[in-house]
Design a protein around this motif. Structure first.
Motif, PDB file in Angstrom:
ATOM      1  N   ARG A   1      54.578  44.073  26.191  1.00 30.57           N
ATOM      2  CA  ARG A   1      53.773  43.100  25.447  1.00 30.57           C
ATOM      3  C   ARG A   1      52.512  42.820  26.263  1.00 30.57           C
ATOM      4  O   ARG A   1      52.592  42.583  27.470  1.00 30.57           O
ATOM      5  CB  ARG A   1      54.558  41.819  25.204  1.00 30.57           C
ATOM      6  N   VAL A   2      51.388  42.830  25.583  1.00 25.41           N
ATOM      7  CA  VAL A   2      50.121  42.745  26.303  1.00 25.41           C
ATOM      8  C   VAL A   2      49.088  41.919  25.545  1.00 25.41           C
ATOM      9  O   VAL A   2      49.223  41.665  24.346  1.00 25.41           O
ATOM     10  CB  VAL A   2      49.529  44.160  26.547  1.00 25.41           C
ATOM     11  N   ILE A   3      48.058  41.518  26.273  1.00 25.05           N
ATOM     12  CA  ILE A   3      46.871  40.897  25.694  1.00 25.05           C
ATOM     13  C   ILE A   3      45.672  41.759  26.070  1.00 25.05           C
ATOM     14  O   ILE A   3      45.431  42.000  27.262  1.00 25.05           O
ATOM     15  CB  ILE A   3      46.683  39.459  26.204  1.00 25.05           C
ATOM     16  N   PRO A   4      44.914  42.257  25.080  1.00 26.33           N
ATOM     17  CA  PRO A   4      43.678  42.994  25.384  1.00 26.33           C
ATOM     18  C   PRO A   4      42.643  42.033  25.964  1.00 26.33           C
ATOM     19  O   PRO A   4      42.604  40.857  25.588  1.00 26.33           O
ATOM     20  CB  PRO A   4      43.225  43.528  24.014  1.00 26.33           C
ATOM     21  N   LEU A   5      41.800  42.539  26.847  1.00 29.15           N
ATOM     22  CA  LEU A   5      40.853  41.688  27.566  1.00 29.15           C
ATOM     23  C   LEU A   5      39.421  42.113  27.298  1.00 29.15           C
ATOM     24  O   LEU A   5      39.053  43.251  27.581  1.00 29.15           O
ATOM     25  CB  LEU A   5      41.137  41.773  29.068  1.00 29.15           C
ATOM     26  N   TYR A   6      38.615  41.196  26.786  1.00 26.99           N
ATOM     27  CA  TYR A   6      37.213  41.555  26.560  1.00 26.99           C
ATOM     28  C   TYR A   6      36.399  41.503  27.840  1.00 26.99           C
ATOM     29  O   TYR A   6      35.292  42.026  27.891  1.00 26.99           O
ATOM     30  CB  TYR A   6      36.581  40.686  25.474  1.00 26.99           C
ATOM     31  N   ILE A   7      36.943  40.875  28.873  1.00 25.14           N
ATOM     32  CA  ILE A   7      36.310  40.973  30.180  1.00 25.14           C
ATOM     33  C   ILE A   7      37.287  41.745  31.083  1.00 25.14           C
ATOM     34  O   ILE A   7      38.374  41.268  31.394  1.00 25.14           O
ATOM     35  CB  ILE A   7      35.952  39.600  30.774  1.00 25.14           C
ATOM     36  N   PRO A   8      36.936  42.969  31.438  1.00 30.04           N
ATOM     37  CA  PRO A   8      37.857  43.800  32.225  1.00 30.04           C
ATOM     38  C   PRO A   8      37.970  43.329  33.669  1.00 30.04           C
ATOM     39  O   PRO A   8      37.214  42.462  34.126  1.00 30.04           O
ATOM     40  CB  PRO A   8      37.217  45.190  32.148  1.00 30.04           C
ATOM     41  N   GLN A   9      38.904  43.906  34.374  1.00 32.61           N
ATOM     42  CA  GLN A   9      39.029  43.685  35.817  1.00 32.61           C
ATOM     43  C   GLN A   9      39.488  44.991  36.428  1.00 32.61           C
ATOM     44  O   GLN A   9      40.669  45.315  36.439  1.00 32.61           O
ATOM     45  CB  GLN A   9      40.021  42.554  36.127  1.00 32.61           C
ATOM     46  N   CYS A  10      38.521  45.747  36.957  1.00 28.19           N
ATOM     47  CA  CYS A  10      38.864  47.057  37.527  1.00 28.19           C
ATOM     48  C   CYS A  10      39.519  46.908  38.895  1.00 28.19           C
ATOM     49  O   CYS A  10      40.242  47.785  39.357  1.00 28.19           O
ATOM     50  CB  CYS A  10      37.623  47.944  37.619  1.00 28.19           C
ATOM     51  N   GLY A  11      39.223  45.797  39.585  1.00 28.56           N
ATOM     52  CA  GLY A  11      39.814  45.542  40.887  1.00 28.56           C
ATOM     53  C   GLY A  11      39.136  46.252  42.037  1.00 28.56           C
ATOM     54  O   GLY A  11      39.560  46.121  43.185  1.00 28.56           O
ATOM     55  N   LYS A  12      38.057  46.998  41.741  1.00 24.20           N
ATOM     56  CA  LYS A  12      37.430  47.805  42.792  1.00 24.20           C
ATOM     57  C   LYS A  12      35.947  47.514  43.000  1.00 24.20           C
ATOM     58  O   LYS A  12      35.426  47.773  44.080  1.00 24.20           O
ATOM     59  CB  LYS A  12      37.605  49.295  42.459  1.00 24.20           C
ATOM     60  N   CYS A  13      35.260  47.014  41.983  1.00 12.78           N
ATOM     61  CA  CYS A  13      33.812  46.826  42.094  1.00 12.78           C
ATOM     62  C   CYS A  13      33.482  45.595  42.932  1.00 12.78           C
ATOM     63  O   CYS A  13      34.353  44.803  43.288  1.00 12.78           O
ATOM     64  CB  CYS A  13      33.184  46.711  40.704  1.00 12.78           C
ATOM     65  N   LYS A  14      32.199  45.409  43.222  1.00 12.60           N
ATOM     66  CA  LYS A  14      31.792  44.301  44.086  1.00 12.60           C
ATOM     67  C   LYS A  14      32.086  42.949  43.437  1.00 12.60           C
ATOM     68  O   LYS A  14      32.320  41.959  44.134  1.00 12.60           O
ATOM     69  CB  LYS A  14      30.311  44.402  44.445  1.00 12.60           C
ATOM     70  N   PHE A  15      32.081  42.894  42.104  1.00  9.30           N
ATOM     71  CA  PHE A  15      32.383  41.643  41.425  1.00  9.30           C
ATOM     72  C   PHE A  15      33.871  41.320  41.509  1.00  9.30           C
ATOM     73  O   PHE A  15      34.272  40.206  41.831  1.00  9.30           O
ATOM     74  CB  PHE A  15      31.938  41.721  39.961  1.00  9.30           C
ATOM     75  N   CYS A  16      34.708  42.308  41.208  1.00 17.58           N
ATOM     76  CA  CYS A  16      36.157  42.097  41.257  1.00 17.58           C
ATOM     77  C   CYS A  16      36.632  41.738  42.668  1.00 17.58           C
ATOM     78  O   CYS A  16      37.593  40.982  42.840  1.00 17.58           O
ATOM     79  CB  CYS A  16      36.894  43.339  40.764  1.00 17.58           C
ATOM     80  N   LEU A  17      35.955  42.269  43.669  1.00 19.04           N
ATOM     81  CA  LEU A  17      36.356  42.019  45.055  1.00 19.04           C
ATOM     82  C   LEU A  17      35.817  40.700  45.604  1.00 19.04           C
ATOM     83  O   LEU A  17      36.165  40.299  46.710  1.00 19.04           O
ATOM     84  CB  LEU A  17      35.897  43.173  45.949  1.00 19.04           C
ATOM     85  N   ASN A  18      34.999  40.022  44.816  1.00 19.84           N
ATOM     86  CA  ASN A  18      34.416  38.755  45.255  1.00 19.84           C
ATOM     87  C   ASN A  18      35.059  37.597  44.491  1.00 19.84           C
ATOM     88  O   ASN A  18      35.016  37.564  43.263  1.00 19.84           O
ATOM     89  CB  ASN A  18      32.909  38.768  45.014  1.00 19.84           C
ATOM     90  N   PRO A  19      35.645  36.626  45.192  1.00 18.12           N
ATOM     91  CA  PRO A  19      36.309  35.506  44.507  1.00 18.12           C
ATOM     92  C   PRO A  19      35.335  34.557  43.806  1.00 18.12           C
ATOM     93  O   PRO A  19      35.772  33.669  43.068  1.00 18.12           O
ATOM     94  CB  PRO A  19      37.039  34.793  45.651  1.00 18.12           C
TER      95      PRO A  19
END
Length: 383
Positions: free
Chosen positions: A93-111
């Motif tokens: 069971r899942v929820i699609p996300l209109y804002i992704p989270q790749c976990g690798k880019c400079k944005f994802c790595l910054n809190p």
């Protein structure tokens, strides 16, 4: 571990297509192609109707591509996965996300942010993700390519999303309720908690008491605000707002002076925090100006279609006010959505009270009419 679906075929199903701006949705049979590398095909069970979807088909919005399958507030079950997918498997069971989270880019790595580089056109994210990563669509209808929307397209019984745009959730979660966590609830609730950072004992003003605004009210209450003023021109929304945490509600139409002046007079100079949940430039200005000098904070949530900026007097900022804005309530999507679903299951906040109507998917145009007429907080469509 890699999960590979046993059957990878084109699926025929129903979807609501916006063929052109300003026209009703047309429920059609569409073909949904199998997921490619790092993609997930989801059987959508329920989807909320959000004002952002109405914006996207508005004749005032210049960024939209047609024909398109809209929808970005859904929940469903993974039907199949493409090569390389490791985070979900068929049956989840899942929820699609209109804002992704790749976990690798400079944005994802910054809190400090919940943005992700996968939103390639960050400036116009509402119209971004109109095709998959390989610049092709997974949807066709009557031999024509149909555009995706915000990487989700939940107005289709089956949709295909990137693996970075899906969150696995509790198997026991009711999909016709937690779909709201895909947008409206998370945006409003997070605007209070993550963006404005409402403090215990503070005073707050929330402009707009639709699904997002009521979620902001709940966020203010959860953060410990002791006075929460709800503002709306529809007084029929006041009882629900008070039920969910507003201490009082006011209607700008009842006064012959600017609403920011009214609020300042009611609160000895202005509130500590204000949250704008409408998407109106003039209301954004009022939301900023109703905060106290010295430390007042205004958080903008609404998406404005007008081709002009917020008329901010620099002196308002010099005097200590802060103007902020939020995208998806500041939540890092893949990490936070499962936790929000768990909090709902633990009864830490309410979602059921935000659902005014639950309708069969075929009544999608009726759902939009209810929203435009102010008769619905959220209408959920079920397949």
């Amino acid at each position: 571990m890699l999960f590979k679906s046993p059957i990878m075929q084109v699926i025929k199903c129903k979807a609501a297509i916006a063929w052109e701006a300003g026209k009703p949705f047309s429920v059609e049979e569409v073909e949904v192609a199998p997921p490619k590398d790092h993609e997930v095909r989801i059987h959508i069970i329920a989807t909320g109707v959000c004002r952002t979807d109405a914006h996207a088909v508005s004749t005032h919005f210049k960024e939209g591509l047609f024909p398109v399958i809209l929808g970005h507030e859904g929940a469903g079950i993974v039907e199949s996965v493409g090569p390389g997918v490791t985070k979900v498997k068929p049956g989840d069971r899942v929820i699609p996300l209109y804002i992704p989270q790749c976990g690798k880019c400079k944005f994802c790595l910054n809190p400090k942010t919940n943005l992700c580089q996968k939103i390639s056109k960050i400036k116009t994210a509402i119209s971004d993700q109109d095709l998959m990563a390989d610049n092709t669509s997974r949807f066709t209808c009557k031999g024509k390519q149909i555009y995706h929307f915000m990487g989700t397209s939940t107005f289709s019984e089956y949709t295909v999303v990137a693996e970075t745009s899906v969150a696995k959730i509790d198997d026991a979660a009711p999909l016709d309720k937690v779909c709201l966590i895909g947008c409206g609830f998370s945006t409003g609730y997070g605007a209070a908690i993550n963006t404005a950072k409402v403090e215990p004992g503070s005073t707050c003003a929330v402009f707009g008491l639709g699904g997002v605004g009521l979620s902001a009210v709940m966020g203010c209450k959860a953060a410990g605000a002791t006075r929460i003023i709800g503002i709306d021109i529809n007084k029929d929304k006041f009882p629900k707002a008070k039920e969910l945490g507003a201490t009082e509600c006011i209607n700008p139409k009842d006064y012959n002076k600017p609403i920011q002046q009214v609020i300042a007079e009611l609160t000895n100079g202005g509130v500590d925090f204000s949250i704008e949940c409408i998407g109106n430039i003039d209301v954004m200005k009022a939301a900023l100006e109703c905060t106290t000098v010295g430390w007042g904070t205004c958080a903008i949530v609404g998406v404005a279609l007008e081709d002009r900026g917020v008329p901010v007097d620099p002196f308002q900022l010099i005097m200590g006010r802060t103007l902020k804005a939020t995208f998806f309530g500041g939540w890092k999507s893949v990490d936070s959505v499962p936790k929000l679903v768990s909090d709902y299951m633990a009864k830490k906040f309410k979602l059921d009270e935000l659902v005014t109507y639950t309708l069969p998917f075929e009544k999608i145009n009726e759902a939009f009419d209810l929203m435009k007429e102010g008769k619905s907080i959220r209408t959920v469509l079920v397949f």
